[in-house]
Every structure is written in C-alpha cells, then in structure tokens.
Design a protein around this motif. Sequence first.
Motif, PDB file in Angstrom:
ATOM      1  N   THR A 194      -0.918 -12.406 -15.636  1.00 24.95           N
ATOM      2  CA  THR A 194      -0.461 -11.020 -15.749  1.00 24.95           C
ATOM      3  C   THR A 194       0.990 -10.873 -15.304  1.00 24.95           C
ATOM      4  O   THR A 194       1.822 -10.302 -16.023  1.00 24.95           O
ATOM      5  CB  THR A 194      -1.359 -10.096 -14.913  1.00 24.95           C
ATOM      6  N   SER A 200       3.499 -12.985 -17.482  1.00 24.97           N
ATOM      7  CA  SER A 200       3.662 -12.373 -18.805  1.00 24.97           C
ATOM      8  C   SER A 200       4.565 -11.145 -18.725  1.00 24.97           C
ATOM      9  O   SER A 200       5.385 -10.903 -19.616  1.00 24.97           O
ATOM     10  CB  SER A 200       2.301 -11.978 -19.386  1.00 24.97           C
ATOM     11  N   PHE A 201       4.406 -10.360 -17.663  1.00 27.30           N
ATOM     12  CA  PHE A 201       5.247  -9.184 -17.475  1.00 27.30           C
ATOM     13  C   PHE A 201       6.710  -9.588 -17.315  1.00 27.30           C
ATOM     14  O   PHE A 201       7.605  -8.993 -17.939  1.00 27.30           O
ATOM     15  CB  PHE A 201       4.773  -8.405 -16.245  1.00 27.30           C
ATOM     16  N   LEU A 218      -0.277  -8.257 -22.712  1.00 31.38           N
ATOM     17  CA  LEU A 218      -0.180  -7.635 -21.392  1.00 31.38           C
ATOM     18  C   LEU A 218      -1.303  -6.641 -21.079  1.00 31.38           C
ATOM     19  O   LEU A 218      -1.898  -6.700 -19.987  1.00 31.38           O
ATOM     20  CB  LEU A 218       1.179  -6.956 -21.234  1.00 31.38           C
TER      21      LEU A 218
END
Length: 302
Positions: free
Chosen positions: A39, A42-43, A194
């Motif tokens: 998470t 990826s952000f 996301l």
Amino acid sequence: MKNEKRALVLGLAAVLLWSTVAVAFKLTLQEFTPIQMLTVASFVSAIVLTGICYMQGKLNQLRTTFFSNPLNYLILGLINPLAYYLILFKAYDLLPASQAQPLNYSWAITLTLMAALFLGQKIRKQDWIACALGYAGVIVIATKGDLFALEFDSPLGVILALLSTVLWAGYWILNAKNKADPVVGVLLGFIVALPFAVALSIYEGAIWEQSFQGWLAVTYVGLFEMGITFVLWLSALKATDNTGRISTLIFISPFISLLLLAYIIGETIPPSTLIGLVMIVSGLIFQQVMKPSNIDIETCKQ
C-alpha cells in the motif's frame, strides 16, 4: 545518432538501484506486513510517476489511455502491482532474500514458456536449453543443493516466489500489443491498484506504528523498485542503438544484490545459491546471445 554514453549511464544507474531493493524489502518487512508494504510503496510510486508524467507533459494522456480500454487496464493493475508485489513481498517475508531474489529472477524463463503457450510463439532449441539451465538452478537454490531430498526452508515461500514469475511474465504478455506510453501505463496500474491495496490493509486491521527507519525503507522501495528506476531503464533503452548491449547489464544485478544482502543484512549466502544463480543467468545469457528472440523482453525490467 543515439547517445550511447548516456544510455550506459542510465542503464547502470537502473541496475545498481534494482540491486539494492532486496535489502530494502527485508528491512521494510521487519516492520510492515506485505499488504502494508504494498500500500505505502504503491502510493509513493504513484506520486513519483505522476510527477514524471507531469514533467514529460503526459498527464493529459491518463484519461484517454484508460478509457480507450478500461477493462484491460483494470486487469493489468490487478496483476501488477497488486497481485505481483503482494505475492513477491510475502515470498520475501517467508524466505531468506538470498533465495527469494534469485528465484524471482527466473521470470524471463517463465516468459519464454508462457509466450509459446499464449502467443503461439515457437520455442527454439536455445530456449529449451535456457529453460533447463534456469529451472535446474531454481531447484538447486530452493533445496540448498540437496537435490534428492527436495526439502525446502519454506515450501509456500518457494511457490510464491515462482508464482510471482508467472504473474510478471503474464503482465508483459498482456502488454505485448499495448501501444500506450509505458510510463503512463505503469502509472495507471498503480492508480487502479491503490484502492484495492487500501481496502486490503483495512481488512487486515493494519497497525501503523512503524519507526522512522521503517518508513524510509518502504519509501525507498516505492521510489526505486516501482518508480524512478523503471523510467531510468526505459530512458536507457530509448537512448541506445543497441538494446541488447544495454539489456545485458541486468545480469549483474542479482550478484550485486547477494553481496549487499551479505554485508548489510548479514545473510549467509549458501554456495548452492551462487551455483543456482549462475545456472539461471547462464541460461538467460545463452538465450539473449542467440538472437533473434521470440518476444522483446528488454523493457520488462529484472
């Protein structure tokens, strides 16, 4: 005339950065679960790639590219980064990085077999030799050289590491006929993934009490495994007249990675890992030298 010196510098920079990510994976997994890691990384990657697209004047392509084939980009985003990295990070969580990294490196062998199965491409004699060498190397690494016992430190970890190669190869096969800008395509993957990653973190009941060092490590993964390095690699390939020469630079990455794992993480590198890795890389080099290849894999990263 292409700028070969610039291409070489960019290619080496990408390879050196990719060589460090196995260390970053293990450091991050000391504090983050694989879902949390996916998470946050990826952000970070989405932010970086958005900035790169803005500087390159490509942000206006995002909407038109996605809506030209929304189902395709939804599927691609669910495969990579969502499923691929979640499974890869879990493999690193279960295995020593010195095993997980070389096992994942066999993705190019998997790509050859999947291209034959799904694209109808002919498997050449040299491809079969490369496959035999590569998967023999995989067995050597996974069993730590005890071939007949077939005992693994973590059978699930080995399965996940090999499954990651199937997902990565499948992602590039689905991308084979995609004419969209590659940076835009990768950014769309992160944008799609996301919300699912966040939902998985909430479902997991993630606790966000990591140290500053942990946040630095996961940010590093987002920057240099998923984001900037991919653009450096594409830029190197674009700047050269000889993609084969630049693409062979990637073969030094796993060996540098093992050295860094030994000196920074303190992992013991079994001789079987080096032997197996040499077998995998030898098969890949043999396959690379015996051109023409069935599928252009130079842009497929590691």
